[in-house]
Motif scaffolding. Sequence first.
Motif, mmCIF file in Angstrom:
data_model
loop_
_atom_site.group_PDB
_atom_site.id
_atom_site.type_symbol
_atom_site.label_atom_id
_atom_site.label_comp_id
_atom_site.label_asym_id
_atom_site.label_seq_id
_atom_site.Cartn_x
_atom_site.Cartn_y
_atom_site.Cartn_z
ATOM 1 N N HIS A 126 42.688 10.751 60.727
ATOM 2 C CA HIS A 126 42.690 9.610 59.815
ATOM 3 C C HIS A 126 43.906 9.754 58.896
ATOM 4 C CE1 HIS A 126 41.512 7.116 56.365
ATOM 5 N NE2 HIS A 126 40.699 6.487 57.186
ATOM 6 N N PRO A 127 44.509 8.644 58.444
ATOM 7 C CA PRO A 127 45.676 8.748 57.552
ATOM 8 C C PRO A 127 45.442 9.634 56.323
ATOM 9 C CG PRO A 127 45.463 6.497 58.325
ATOM 10 C CD PRO A 127 44.260 7.236 58.848
ATOM 11 N N VAL A 128 44.222 9.622 55.781
ATOM 12 C CA VAL A 128 43.917 10.485 54.630
ATOM 13 C C VAL A 128 44.064 11.952 55.016
ATOM 14 C CG1 VAL A 128 42.007 11.333 53.194
ATOM 15 C CG2 VAL A 128 42.430 8.873 53.369
ATOM 16 N N GLU A 132 46.676 1.105 52.273
ATOM 17 C CA GLU A 132 48.017 0.742 51.792
ATOM 18 C C GLU A 132 48.565 1.814 50.851
ATOM 19 O OE1 GLU A 132 48.033 -4.164 51.909
ATOM 20 O OE2 GLU A 132 47.467 -3.122 50.060
ATOM 21 N N VAL A 133 47.715 2.298 49.966
ATOM 22 C CA VAL A 133 48.135 3.350 49.032
ATOM 23 C C VAL A 133 48.478 4.626 49.795
ATOM 24 C CG1 VAL A 133 47.339 4.896 47.191
ATOM 25 C CG2 VAL A 133 46.893 2.432 47.042
ATOM 26 N N VAL A 134 47.636 4.981 50.754
ATOM 27 C CA VAL A 134 47.863 6.207 51.529
ATOM 28 C C VAL A 134 49.179 6.125 52.300
ATOM 29 C CG1 VAL A 134 47.011 7.605 53.462
ATOM 30 C CG2 VAL A 134 45.431 6.854 51.668
ATOM 31 N N VAL A 135 49.497 4.942 52.813
ATOM 32 C CA VAL A 135 50.767 4.766 53.531
ATOM 33 C C VAL A 135 51.946 5.101 52.626
ATOM 34 C CG1 VAL A 135 52.337 3.029 54.486
ATOM 35 C CG2 VAL A 135 49.978 3.117 55.268
ATOM 36 N N VAL A 136 51.921 4.604 51.387
ATOM 37 C CA VAL A 136 53.027 4.868 50.457
ATOM 38 C C VAL A 136 53.066 6.350 50.079
ATOM 39 C CG1 VAL A 136 54.083 4.275 48.247
ATOM 40 C CG2 VAL A 136 52.896 2.508 49.557
ATOM 41 N N LEU A 137 51.893 6.934 49.825
ATOM 42 C CA LEU A 137 51.845 8.352 49.473
ATOM 43 C C LEU A 137 52.381 9.221 50.614
ATOM 44 C CD1 LEU A 137 48.348 8.600 47.708
ATOM 45 C CD2 LEU A 137 50.599 8.549 46.622
ATOM 46 N N ARG A 138 52.085 8.842 51.841
ATOM 47 C CA ARG A 138 52.589 9.605 52.992
ATOM 48 C C ARG A 138 54.108 9.501 53.099
ATOM 49 N NH1 ARG A 138 49.510 9.007 58.565
ATOM 50 N NH2 ARG A 138 50.818 10.824 58.925
ATOM 51 N N LYS A 139 54.641 8.340 52.794
ATOM 52 C CA LYS A 139 56.099 8.172 52.828
ATOM 53 C C LYS A 139 56.760 9.040 51.762
ATOM 54 C CE LYS A 139 56.212 3.459 54.713
ATOM 55 N NZ LYS A 139 56.520 2.033 54.438
ATOM 56 N N ILE A 140 56.145 9.091 50.575
ATOM 57 C CA ILE A 140 56.694 9.927 49.498
ATOM 58 C C ILE A 140 56.687 11.393 49.930
ATOM 59 C CG2 ILE A 140 56.329 10.758 47.135
ATOM 60 C CD1 ILE A 140 55.047 7.990 46.528
ATOM 61 N N LEU A 156 45.273 11.027 45.730
ATOM 62 C CA LEU A 156 44.509 10.954 46.973
ATOM 63 C C LEU A 156 43.031 11.240 46.713
ATOM 64 C CD1 LEU A 156 44.291 10.742 50.043
ATOM 65 C CD2 LEU A 156 44.865 13.169 50.179
ATOM 66 N N VAL A 157 42.751 12.254 45.908
ATOM 67 C CA VAL A 157 41.358 12.612 45.623
ATOM 68 C C VAL A 157 40.607 11.426 45.011
ATOM 69 C CG1 VAL A 157 39.908 14.076 44.161
ATOM 70 C CG2 VAL A 157 41.807 15.073 45.425
ATOM 71 N N SER A 158 41.323 10.594 44.276
ATOM 72 C CA SER A 158 40.689 9.439 43.606
ATOM 73 C C SER A 158 41.026 8.111 44.279
ATOM 74 C CB SER A 158 41.135 9.385 42.137
ATOM 75 O OG SER A 158 40.871 10.586 41.478
ATOM 76 N N VAL A 159 41.529 8.164 45.513
ATOM 77 C CA VAL A 159 42.114 6.964 46.116
ATOM 78 C C VAL A 159 41.119 5.822 46.283
ATOM 79 C CG1 VAL A 159 41.747 7.615 48.543
ATOM 80 C CG2 VAL A 159 43.722 6.205 47.914
ATOM 81 N N TYR A 160 39.837 6.148 46.457
ATOM 82 C CA TYR A 160 38.875 5.063 46.678
ATOM 83 C C TYR A 160 38.612 4.244 45.419
ATOM 84 C CZ TYR A 160 38.065 6.341 51.474
ATOM 85 O OH TYR A 160 38.252 6.554 52.814
ATOM 86 N N SER A 161 39.040 4.749 44.273
ATOM 87 C CA SER A 161 38.878 3.973 43.043
ATOM 88 C C SER A 161 39.867 2.819 42.971
ATOM 89 C CB SER A 161 39.033 4.873 41.812
ATOM 90 O OG SER A 161 40.352 5.361 41.718
ATOM 91 N N VAL A 162 40.846 2.784 43.886
ATOM 92 C CA VAL A 162 41.823 1.688 43.862
ATOM 93 C C VAL A 162 41.144 0.344 44.091
ATOM 94 C CG1 VAL A 162 42.430 1.661 46.331
ATOM 95 C CG2 VAL A 162 44.155 1.058 44.624
ATOM 96 N N SER A 163 40.007 0.363 44.775
ATOM 97 C CA SER A 163 39.282 -0.885 45.050
ATOM 98 C C SER A 163 38.751 -1.515 43.768
ATOM 99 C CB SER A 163 38.129 -0.626 46.017
ATOM 100 O OG SER A 163 38.609 -0.071 47.225
ATOM 101 N N LYS A 164 38.659 -0.730 42.700
ATOM 102 C CA LYS A 164 38.144 -1.263 41.429
ATOM 103 C C LYS A 164 39.216 -1.987 40.627
ATOM 104 C CE LYS A 164 34.893 2.619 41.100
ATOM 105 N NZ LYS A 164 34.545 3.839 40.340
#
Length: 665
Positions: free
Chosen positions: A430-432, A529-537, A597-605
């Motif tokens: 998984h991307p995560v 979408e956030v994970v994609v950017v973090l992976r690029k960084i 990443l640890v808090s990435v699911y909070s982005v939905s809020k």
Amino acid sequence: MSLPDSVTTCLSQPVHYVICELGFEKKDTYDINNILSGNGKVCWQAVTEHVRYLESEPSVDYIKSIRSLGPVCESVNLYFKSLAKEQFVIQYASWFHWTNCTQVFLEVFDVLQYTQATEVALGLMKLTSCLERALGDVYLLKGNDCPFLLRDLLASEQLADVFGQAVMDVLRIFIGSPCGLNLRNVLWHGFVSPQEIPDKYCAMLLFLTAGLGQLLQTYLLQTKGVLVHRPYVFFINLEELDTFPDLNNEILSIAEELVKVSSFVLKMMLPFWIAALTAFKQSRYADCVILLLPQLEVGLRLLFTTTNKCPNRLLTAESSALYTTFDEMLAKYLDNEEINQLPVVLEEPAMGSDFLWDFLNHQEGPRVRDRLSHGEINLETFPRVVANQIIGFAITILCRFSDEDMYSFKEHMVIKPLMNCASCYQSRFHPVSRLKKQVLECMKSILLWPELPTVPEEQIEKIKGLEGNAEANTLMLIIPEIISQFQHYMPQNCCSSDDPIDSVLTERLLVELCDTRLSTLYSPRAVLEVVVVLRKISAQCHQVSQQVIAAAGLRYEQWLNKTLRSRQRHNYGRMLSSIKFLSPVLRLILLLITLELVSVYSVSKKNPFDYQQYLKFLKSVLQYTENLVTYTGPEKNKWDETMELTKKILIKIRKISDRKLMLMH
């Protein structure tokens, strides 16, 4: 959970009729010499004249065509059975060279001599996958992007130009359309039992493949073309696939008992399971997995239709509807927008869906079923470890869906380790999961910097015009401030007031954070979408590290050999100065990535505006790392400029953290 054991076929009545009855309705005896010339060449015109077309439109009438071709297939089957292996090899082997899989087709001939049902089905699956791959190679003689789906490939103008439209219509009757026999799909998706595949269709496809080789030879001679075979895909990083312990004969013997009693196995499919386990014992690992994957699919389909109360979906669909396949069974919602209950059931052993997504679906995973069914894998070198994992998973599912009195199986000393591995499985593709791996690999790379060869400090100080830089000292003051802001979101006792940089920005901290278990099933779009950017960084940070390591080694060698010009010596000095602050900065960015990443699911809020602002911030960090890659590259070597870039991004990170706009806040 109780699963029905009364199923006798997974073919709907119309599909069963087409495959098992339609081609047997005409009782005529067909003379093989009508379609075979004296030198063994296929008379394609005599074959294509059996294709019937609809009166209303220029489309194939599949029903009438299959009925007409039935006696032809029977004649071909009897003809092959009459040939000795040596005759077949002499007459036909060269016509299979175009497939790059000659041995597979020769083995199919052997299977036809004994007509053991599971072997015929296996032969057909291997034949169709190798044929598809070869047809894709032919397509690339005239086109650029080969279609992914077989039906689109067979319907392409490119193949019709090479082989002729009538020839392609014949192929589509057998493997290219849900309106026809559709042999490839009903086999690879586990809809047919061993007894439901007439061996004469296997013989006919073998015959047609040789005929295609003859047509292709003529085409290549006329066009002076050369058929190029695409290289096989290889499984890489096999250690990442290693989940279950190595399966020994004792475990396999228990598995053979399990398949006979588990409700996960449809009784008419039992021969496939036994054949798969036998293939593994015989070190035929590709055969094992080819046989087993469709059975996992049909077992999961049985589970899917039972848990979601839609028993009609167990059967093959008609051409107007979709099959119920892995993709749909692992989806979050049913087509009526209700929650799919299958993943809920599979999560009881805490790994079913994650394992299946890893091995079959995730783009960075092995995608075993896709690779095999589309002919992308060399069957002769298929790795044992992959087959071992698929069987290991299958055994845990068999145990999970066995009767309560099967407790002794589940607790058996050789089975229990498999169940334990299953219960703690975490997604690896998984991307995560890939981001976690990237971060830790990048950190390992940066931690190599202190070991890089370097000239003594006093020699660097002697370089004229190279003075200490106050900017670097400023940067080293900002970093502890940001670490202090992050402190509340990190594990306790990971910071020393004496040395906040080296005590916090450690591999141990990142490993601890990456061990945080995150859900990887059905990640929302915003999370991905956030994970994609973090992976690029992370990827850019790793590239910077690799460039620093390469440059430091090269310049040190040149320094020792006294081949550096004055300007290069100055540049080398600036590089060594820059490395001192770049190391903590890159480690800080890795910490930032991991905390987010640890808090990435909070982005939905976040509301849409805040979400876009947050993405804008991440992309500014990405822009910084991209610029860093450019400036530290061998073409630019702009080490002083990295200082100003770094100061700006650190100030921005501090500001965003102050305002508590990150996900960790």
